[in-house]
Write a protein that holds these residues in place. Sequence first.
Motif, mmCIF file in Angstrom:
data_model
loop_
_atom_site.group_PDB
_atom_site.id
_atom_site.type_symbol
_atom_site.label_atom_id
_atom_site.label_comp_id
_atom_site.label_asym_id
_atom_site.label_seq_id
_atom_site.Cartn_x
_atom_site.Cartn_y
_atom_site.Cartn_z
ATOM 1 N N VAL A 185 0.827 -1.208 0.000
ATOM 2 C CA VAL A 185 0.000 0.000 0.000
ATOM 3 C C VAL A 185 0.863 1.261 0.000
ATOM 4 O O VAL A 185 0.452 2.296 -0.536
ATOM 5 N N LYS A 210 -3.098 2.072 -3.299
ATOM 6 C CA LYS A 210 -4.308 1.315 -3.019
ATOM 7 C C LYS A 210 -4.207 -0.034 -3.714
ATOM 8 O O LYS A 210 -3.878 -0.116 -4.899
ATOM 9 N N GLU A 243 -5.429 0.264 1.814
ATOM 10 C CA GLU A 243 -4.660 1.483 1.575
ATOM 11 C C GLU A 243 -3.939 1.858 2.861
ATOM 12 O O GLU A 243 -4.271 1.372 3.954
ATOM 13 N N VAL A 288 -2.372 -0.342 7.828
ATOM 14 C CA VAL A 288 -3.117 -0.738 6.643
ATOM 15 C C VAL A 288 -4.601 -0.635 6.962
ATOM 16 O O VAL A 288 -5.069 -1.168 7.976
#
Length: 455
Positions: free
Chosen positions: A359, A364, A379, A385
């Motif tokens: 991420v 994303k 993301e 996360v």
Amino acid sequence: MDSLIYGVPNLIFLTFFTFLAVKSSALLENLLAKPGNSTPQINSNSVLVALLDSHYTELSELVEKALLLQTLEEAVSNHNITIFAPRNEALERDLEPEFKRFLLEPGNLKSLQNLLLFHMIPARIQSHNWLVEGKKKPVHHTSLCRDATNEKILLTERNGEKIVGTAKIVKSDDIIRPDGVIHGIERLLIPKSVQQDFNARRSLRATAAVYPEGAPEVDPRTNRLKKPAPPVPVGAPPVLPIFDAMAPGPSLAPSPAPGPGGPHHHFDGESQVKDFIQTLLLYGGYNELADILVNLTSLASEMGRLVSEGYVLTVLAPNDEAMAKLTTDQLSEPGEPEQIMYYHLIPEYQTEESMYNAVRRFGKVKYDTLRLPHKVAAEEADGSVKFGQGEGSAYLFDPDIYTDGRISVQGIDGVLFPLEETKPPAKSSPVAKIVSKPKRGKLLEMACAMLGGCS
């Protein structure tokens, strides 16, 4: 002379028919004495029939659900029995809901049978012969429950009250029949074997125990778990074969997992699933998820089969606080608990480090889930996360609870749901009115041209 000659055959026939009549009557008596059907014949005045037609309706329904009618018919045909029947309130309202649900599950039929048979004694005990020969000593009796051999029913009398185990007799000699007696008791008698089965099911002690450990190291050359290498003597052959030593790393050519149904069965998926479930319990805060995997669904066995066939899994595990927000409607629909859990299973092996690096690099990432075709988005947010979008998002806050190279468990603080696939309603645009100029027909135009013009 003629009469004697003609009378001999008549005498022979008379004797033969008499012999047949005697044999047929004897055969009929044997058939009545020993019927061909081995099922015991129950009289309508039996105590078993009286129990099914009595006001102990809750006990009668449990006896039928436990498939005990044939067992009780055999017991009644062999000897008198005494039944201690709990009142309906004790089985309906006073019983713990979790314990009642445990008894009514199809997989716990043996426990229900043992519980009911523990209330029945293969002897006739009435109120006038409650104490043996009038002695003020407790009396122990063996019940019809075979699994409770070391546990007997204690009959005592205190201050004029008759007591069976831990229950008081509320209706003595409530139903009396030639082959048995029924006494009404205030509460349920639970044998130790049934209580142990219930405790083992509730605490999930049937699973194997393993304590949480850190993530194992993976050898980049072979994509296998690192193990401490034993000392190699001088002149010994190399530890790794030439093919494995020269094999590229996973970034260049990932080592494929053995295919389904391989001949060597490299992985014991069932043991690994039991280990990670027990790790959730020992870690604390994930009892609801473990209970759903083991008791409410068959996902534990499905995950074990997948891992045994060589697949890897990443489990996004919601904690107890997140699972407590689920409503009854969300879990009561058939197949809904499985669908919720499928959305939290990623068919990849991901750790907290690998997902955070992904991420951070790509912004994303969308991971496939076992709830096809839905994917879960991830993301970077606040140094961690973040999964999902909007109010239904969850953060990874318990990283690497369990990692063994095949199963990875990451703790999150929310339950994830896929976005509803709804199409926006089509906007109705106003219809513009188009005013067309009147056109003359071709025949009219040709006529005007021939006549030299039209006004």
